[in-house]
Design an enzyme around this catalytic site. Structure first.
Site, short mmCIF file in Angstrom:
data_model
loop_
_atom_site.label_atom_id
_atom_site.label_comp_id
_atom_site.label_asym_id
_atom_site.label_seq_id
_atom_site.Cartn_x
_atom_site.Cartn_y
_atom_site.Cartn_z
N TYR A 68 0.83 -1.21 0.00
CA TYR A 68 0.00 0.00 0.00
C TYR A 68 0.86 1.27 0.00
O TYR A 68 0.34 2.37 -0.18
CB TYR A 68 -0.95 0.04 1.22
CG TYR A 68 -1.92 -1.11 1.34
CD1 TYR A 68 -2.09 -2.03 0.31
CD2 TYR A 68 -2.67 -1.30 2.49
CE1 TYR A 68 -2.97 -3.10 0.43
CE2 TYR A 68 -3.56 -2.35 2.62
CZ TYR A 68 -3.69 -3.26 1.59
OH TYR A 68 -4.57 -4.31 1.73
N HIS A 97 0.56 -11.73 1.70
CA HIS A 97 -0.53 -10.95 1.10
C HIS A 97 -1.41 -11.79 0.16
O HIS A 97 -2.62 -11.58 0.08
CB HIS A 97 0.05 -9.75 0.36
CG HIS A 97 -0.91 -8.60 0.21
ND1 HIS A 97 -0.53 -7.29 0.27
CD2 HIS A 97 -2.25 -8.58 0.01
CE1 HIS A 97 -1.59 -6.51 0.12
NE2 HIS A 97 -2.65 -7.27 -0.05
N1 LIG Z 1 -5.60 -8.72 1.65
C1 LIG Z 1 -5.98 -8.20 0.51
O1 LIG Z 1 -5.64 -8.67 -0.59
C2 LIG Z 1 -6.88 -7.01 0.54
C3 LIG Z 1 -7.54 -6.60 -0.65
C4 LIG Z 1 -8.39 -5.53 -0.58
C5 LIG Z 1 -8.59 -4.87 0.64
N2 LIG Z 1 -7.92 -5.26 1.76
C6 LIG Z 1 -8.10 -4.56 3.06
O2 LIG Z 1 -9.49 -4.35 3.28
C7 LIG Z 1 -9.73 -2.95 3.38
C8 LIG Z 1 -11.11 -2.56 2.87
O3 LIG Z 1 -11.30 -2.94 1.53
P1 LIG Z 1 -11.35 -1.91 0.30
O4 LIG Z 1 -10.34 -0.86 0.54
O5 LIG Z 1 -11.27 -2.76 -0.90
O6 LIG Z 1 -12.76 -1.21 0.32
P2 LIG Z 1 -14.14 -1.32 1.12
O7 LIG Z 1 -13.89 -1.12 2.58
O8 LIG Z 1 -14.88 -2.51 0.67
O9 LIG Z 1 -14.86 -0.01 0.51
C9 LIG Z 1 -14.27 1.26 0.62
C10 LIG Z 1 -15.14 2.24 -0.13
O10 LIG Z 1 -16.40 2.37 0.55
C11 LIG Z 1 -16.64 3.75 0.80
N3 LIG Z 1 -17.30 3.88 2.10
C12 LIG Z 1 -16.80 3.51 3.31
N4 LIG Z 1 -17.69 3.77 4.28
C13 LIG Z 1 -18.76 4.33 3.69
C14 LIG Z 1 -20.00 4.83 4.19
N5 LIG Z 1 -20.29 4.76 5.48
N6 LIG Z 1 -20.90 5.32 3.29
C15 LIG Z 1 -20.62 5.35 1.96
N7 LIG Z 1 -19.45 4.91 1.44
C16 LIG Z 1 -18.53 4.39 2.30
C17 LIG Z 1 -15.27 4.41 0.85
O11 LIG Z 1 -15.41 5.78 0.56
P3 LIG Z 1 -14.37 6.90 1.07
O12 LIG Z 1 -12.99 6.28 1.04
O13 LIG Z 1 -14.56 8.01 0.11
O14 LIG Z 1 -14.78 7.30 2.47
C18 LIG Z 1 -14.54 3.64 -0.23
O15 LIG Z 1 -14.85 4.13 -1.52
C19 LIG Z 1 -8.57 -2.34 2.58
O16 LIG Z 1 -8.41 -0.96 2.81
C20 LIG Z 1 -7.43 -3.19 3.04
O17 LIG Z 1 -6.98 -2.80 4.33
C21 LIG Z 1 -7.09 -6.32 1.72
#
Ligand SMILES: NC(=O)c1ccc[n+]([C@@H]2O[C@H](COP(=O)([O-])OP(=O)(O)OC[C@H]3O[C@@H](n4cnc5c(N)ncnc54)[C@H](OP(=O)(O)O)[C@@H]3O)[C@@H](O)[C@H]2O)c1
Length: 277
Positions: free
Chosen positions: A53, A111
């Site tokens: 990241y 990862h």
């Molecule tokens: N291990 C892996 O391979 C892997 C892969 C993907 C993700 N991850 C981890 O999981 C975490 C979360 O997954 P992700 O980043 O894919 O996304 P996510 O949490 O599924 O979605 C994030 C999105 O949702 C929006 N959002 C969040 N809260 C909201 C609310 N209350 N109302 C409306 N929209 C909202 C955010 O907007 P804003 O940002 O504009 O607030 C952003 O666009 C990552 O950050 C990472 O730490 C791990």
């Protein structure tokens, strides 16, 4: 006690706060630093980052500046999916530790079972090497607990016999509408806690009509319903948000979804591709 401070036990003998704050796509610098500080102020005590990241420095600085004792915050990072040898794992982990500037990590994950550009490649032997390196980081005190991410049942089953330390966690993609039953059952059988990454399908289900409708009955939003669903499945959701309003709203998940509604949500499919989602 709130969901943010409640914990699940880990097979490493420690505990993990039930909700983690995701940091993927938070830009190194003010954006990531500000979001992590806002999350800690809102009560999150678990931050999920990764070498990939490129924001570990901001995460570490936010944790250090927060004034919260280090042992009250659970910090996770990940060995890059491309690091598939003992040497590469050591090299990447050393960079992580320099960047993050903390004495230890609470959790370190592989990862992914394969490099991102070669999804599905057979890296079973390479993952065993990486795992041995990670067992070394536990032995030298720089990591408390180790685990994997995006490992399928087959990936886990090939790694487990080679482990001196059993993985404590598998961090997989899980949001309402995705069927992960086989993977979760395998983890449960081995005492491995499931972390749910992308709990909003990268934001694609935050306006899903079925979730919005059901949420309305509980007086919550679709994102809050999504987090609560995963908690009641005994998973650790990792919601990511940049906006302070989203960060605070996602911390308010102390309500209970009924058994009937849990079943309805569990039966939904293809939520991330629904029109309007
Ligand atoms: N291990 C892996 O391979 C892997 C892969 C993907 C993700 N991850 C981890 O999981 C975490 C979360 O997954 P992700 O980043 O894919 O996304 P996510 O949490 O599924 O979605 C994030 C999105 O949702 C929006 N959002 C969040 N809260 C909201 C609310 N209350 N109302 C409306 N929209 C909202 C955010 O907007 P804003 O940002 O504009 O607030 C952003 O666009 C990552 O950050 C990472 O730490 C791990």
């Amino acid at each position: 006690m709130s969901a943010l401070t409640e914990t699940f036990p880990l097979n490493s003998g420690t505990t993990i706060p039930k909700v983690g704050f995701g940091t993927w796509l938070l830009e190194e610098g003010d954006e990531c630093y500000g979001a992590v500080r806002a999350a800690l102020d809102a009560g999150y005590r678990h931050i999920d980052t990764a070498r990939a990241y490129h924001n570990e420095a901001s995460v570490g600085r936010a944790v250090r500046d927060s004034g919260i004792p280090r042992d009250e915050i659970f910090v996770t990072s990940k060995v890059p999916a491309e690091a598939k040898s003992h040497e590469a794992a050591v090299e990447q982990f050393d960079i992580s530790m320099r960047e993050i500037g903390l004495d230890y990590l609470d959790l370190l994950l592989i990862h992914a079972p394969w490099p991102w550009g070669e999804r599905g490649k057979d890296c079973r032997e390479e993952n065993k090497e990486v795992w041995r390196a990670m067992e070394g980081f536990v032995a030298d005190g720089r990591v408390r607990t180790i685990g994997v991410s995006n490992f399928s049942r087959a990936d886990l089953d090939s790694l487990l016999p080679a482990c001196t330390i059993t993985p404590a966690v598998d961090q997989i993609r899980w949001f309402i509408g995705l069927d992960v039953a086989v993977n979760v059952a395998d983890c449960t059988e081995h005492g491995i806690v499931v972390e749910a990454h992308s709990p909003f399908a990268h934001g694609r289900i935050v306006n899903h009509p079925d979730l919005v409708d059901m949420g309305r009955r509980y007086g919550v939003s679709a994102p809050q319903l999504s987090i609560r669903y995963l908690l009641q499945k005994d998973a650790v959701p990792l919601p990511k948000a940049t906006s302070p309003e989203h960060i605070r709203a996602n911390a308010e998940v102390d309500f209970e979804i009924s058994d009937d509604d849990m079943a309805t949500l569990g039966a939904l499919r293809d939520t991330a591709s629904q029109p309007g989602a």
